[in-house]
Scaffold this motif. Sequence first.
Motif, short mmCIF file in Angstrom:
data_model
loop_
_atom_site.label_atom_id
_atom_site.label_comp_id
_atom_site.label_asym_id
_atom_site.label_seq_id
_atom_site.Cartn_x
_atom_site.Cartn_y
_atom_site.Cartn_z
N ALA A 149 22.65 5.49 -5.19
CA ALA A 149 22.64 6.10 -3.86
C ALA A 149 21.25 6.60 -3.49
O ALA A 149 20.79 6.42 -2.35
CB ALA A 149 23.66 7.24 -3.80
N MET A 150 20.57 7.22 -4.42
CA MET A 150 19.23 7.75 -4.16
C MET A 150 18.22 6.64 -3.97
O MET A 150 17.25 6.78 -3.22
CB MET A 150 18.81 8.68 -5.30
CG MET A 150 19.58 9.97 -5.34
SD MET A 150 19.06 11.01 -6.71
CE MET A 150 20.06 12.47 -6.40
N GLY A 151 18.44 5.53 -4.66
CA GLY A 151 17.52 4.41 -4.53
C GLY A 151 17.67 3.64 -3.23
O GLY A 151 16.72 3.01 -2.76
N LEU A 152 18.86 3.73 -2.61
CA LEU A 152 19.13 2.95 -1.40
C LEU A 152 18.83 3.70 -0.11
O LEU A 152 18.63 3.07 0.94
CB LEU A 152 20.59 2.51 -1.39
CG LEU A 152 21.00 1.47 -2.44
CD1 LEU A 152 22.49 1.17 -2.33
CD2 LEU A 152 20.18 0.19 -2.27
N GLY A 153 18.84 5.01 -0.15
CA GLY A 153 18.65 5.75 1.10
C GLY A 153 18.07 7.13 0.88
O GLY A 153 17.88 7.58 -0.26
N GLU A 154 17.81 7.82 1.99
CA GLU A 154 17.23 9.16 1.92
C GLU A 154 18.29 10.25 2.04
O GLU A 154 18.06 11.39 1.63
CB GLU A 154 16.19 9.32 3.03
CG GLU A 154 15.00 8.37 2.90
CD GLU A 154 14.00 8.57 4.01
OE1 GLU A 154 14.27 9.39 4.92
OE2 GLU A 154 12.93 7.92 3.97
N ARG A 155 19.42 9.94 2.65
CA ARG A 155 20.45 10.94 2.89
C ARG A 155 21.67 10.62 2.03
O ARG A 155 22.42 9.70 2.32
CB ARG A 155 20.81 10.97 4.37
CG ARG A 155 21.86 12.01 4.75
CD ARG A 155 21.88 12.23 6.27
NE ARG A 155 21.86 10.96 7.00
CZ ARG A 155 22.96 10.27 7.28
NH1 ARG A 155 24.15 10.70 6.89
NH2 ARG A 155 22.86 9.13 7.95
N VAL A 156 21.84 11.39 0.96
CA VAL A 156 22.93 11.18 0.02
C VAL A 156 23.94 12.31 0.20
O VAL A 156 23.59 13.49 0.12
CB VAL A 156 22.43 11.14 -1.43
CG1 VAL A 156 23.59 10.99 -2.41
CG2 VAL A 156 21.42 10.01 -1.60
N VAL A 171 23.17 15.97 -1.19
CA VAL A 171 22.48 15.98 -2.49
C VAL A 171 20.98 15.91 -2.23
O VAL A 171 20.47 14.89 -1.77
CB VAL A 171 22.94 14.81 -3.37
CG1 VAL A 171 22.25 14.86 -4.72
CG2 VAL A 171 24.45 14.83 -3.53
N PRO A 172 20.24 16.99 -2.52
CA PRO A 172 18.81 17.04 -2.17
C PRO A 172 17.89 16.37 -3.17
O PRO A 172 16.73 16.13 -2.88
CB PRO A 172 18.54 18.55 -2.14
CG PRO A 172 19.49 19.11 -3.16
CD PRO A 172 20.74 18.26 -3.07
N ALA A 173 18.39 16.04 -4.36
CA ALA A 173 17.52 15.52 -5.40
C ALA A 173 16.98 14.14 -5.06
O ALA A 173 17.48 13.44 -4.18
CB ALA A 173 18.28 15.47 -6.73
N GLY A 190 23.51 14.13 -14.62
CA GLY A 190 22.90 12.82 -14.74
C GLY A 190 23.22 11.97 -13.52
O GLY A 190 22.94 12.37 -12.38
N ASP A 191 23.83 10.82 -13.76
CA ASP A 191 24.18 9.91 -12.68
C ASP A 191 25.56 10.19 -12.12
O ASP A 191 26.04 9.49 -11.24
CB ASP A 191 24.11 8.46 -13.20
CG ASP A 191 24.29 7.43 -12.09
OD1 ASP A 191 23.65 7.60 -11.03
OD2 ASP A 191 25.08 6.49 -12.28
N ARG A 192 26.20 11.25 -12.62
CA ARG A 192 27.58 11.56 -12.21
C ARG A 192 27.62 12.86 -11.42
O ARG A 192 26.82 13.77 -11.64
CB ARG A 192 28.48 11.70 -13.43
CG ARG A 192 28.57 10.46 -14.31
CD ARG A 192 29.39 10.79 -15.55
NE ARG A 192 28.79 11.87 -16.31
CZ ARG A 192 29.46 12.89 -16.84
NH1 ARG A 192 30.78 12.97 -16.68
NH2 ARG A 192 28.85 13.83 -17.52
N ILE A 193 28.59 12.94 -10.53
CA ILE A 193 28.89 14.18 -9.83
C ILE A 193 30.29 14.59 -10.27
O ILE A 193 31.26 13.86 -10.07
CB ILE A 193 28.84 13.99 -8.30
CG1 ILE A 193 27.43 13.54 -7.89
CG2 ILE A 193 29.22 15.28 -7.59
CD1 ILE A 193 27.35 13.03 -6.47
#
Length: 222
Positions: free
Chosen positions: A78-85, A99-101, A20-23
């Motif tokens: 993180a995904m909403g703010l940038g392209e490279r996570v 993270v490619p998702a 989900g939203d966790r790693i």
Amino acid sequence: MTNSYSSYTPVSVFDCDIKGDRIVGYAMPQAVGPCLLRLSSDDTPISYATATAYSEAAAEQGLRGGWCGFELHGLRLAMGLGERVEISCAVSGRILKSVPATLADMPTAPAASRTLTVEGLLRLVREPRSCASTAQLLPFALNHYRRHGAQSFRDRAYLTILGRWPDALAPYPDDSIAEEELRIATYIEDLAESAELTEKWTEGTLIGPFHPDFRFDTTGLL
């Protein structure tokens, strides 16, 4: 005798899964101190996590007795703010995983959680550095008993499990139990199942070796 860590250590071995939203994963340090992980979006830090929780996966790999697990939060942000996570070691700066998702791959955000009680909030704070069972606590308890003897063990068992010094009539480990490991396991189980602990934390909460109130000797185990 030590269970205090003043600095973090670069990552040696790393693995993780996205939930989900966790790693969630583990990070084995190169030296004694724990690892510090960073989640970033286009080089902007989003969140940090120390690898001081218990990880079954790490335990199965024989890494640090399992005590190098972590959870990083904020993946959706993180995904909403940038392209490279990226996930990196906050000490060395080494990129551990990209993270490619995308947001399209993320599950629907959960509904707002219910209001926490004071006890619930304290439990939430303690949980990442807690033992799920006395089996996870036993190696440290046994280590302390063997290094420092019955009196020191009794004192530290009360401080670690119940958060207080033992009273004058507090029992020592039962010498009639010949097998040493069983003797110590029985002692800490009795404390962990006591009414005093369950009344304090409802279901009981056993702190782990990176908690500041942990009092067993961790020498040779971490």
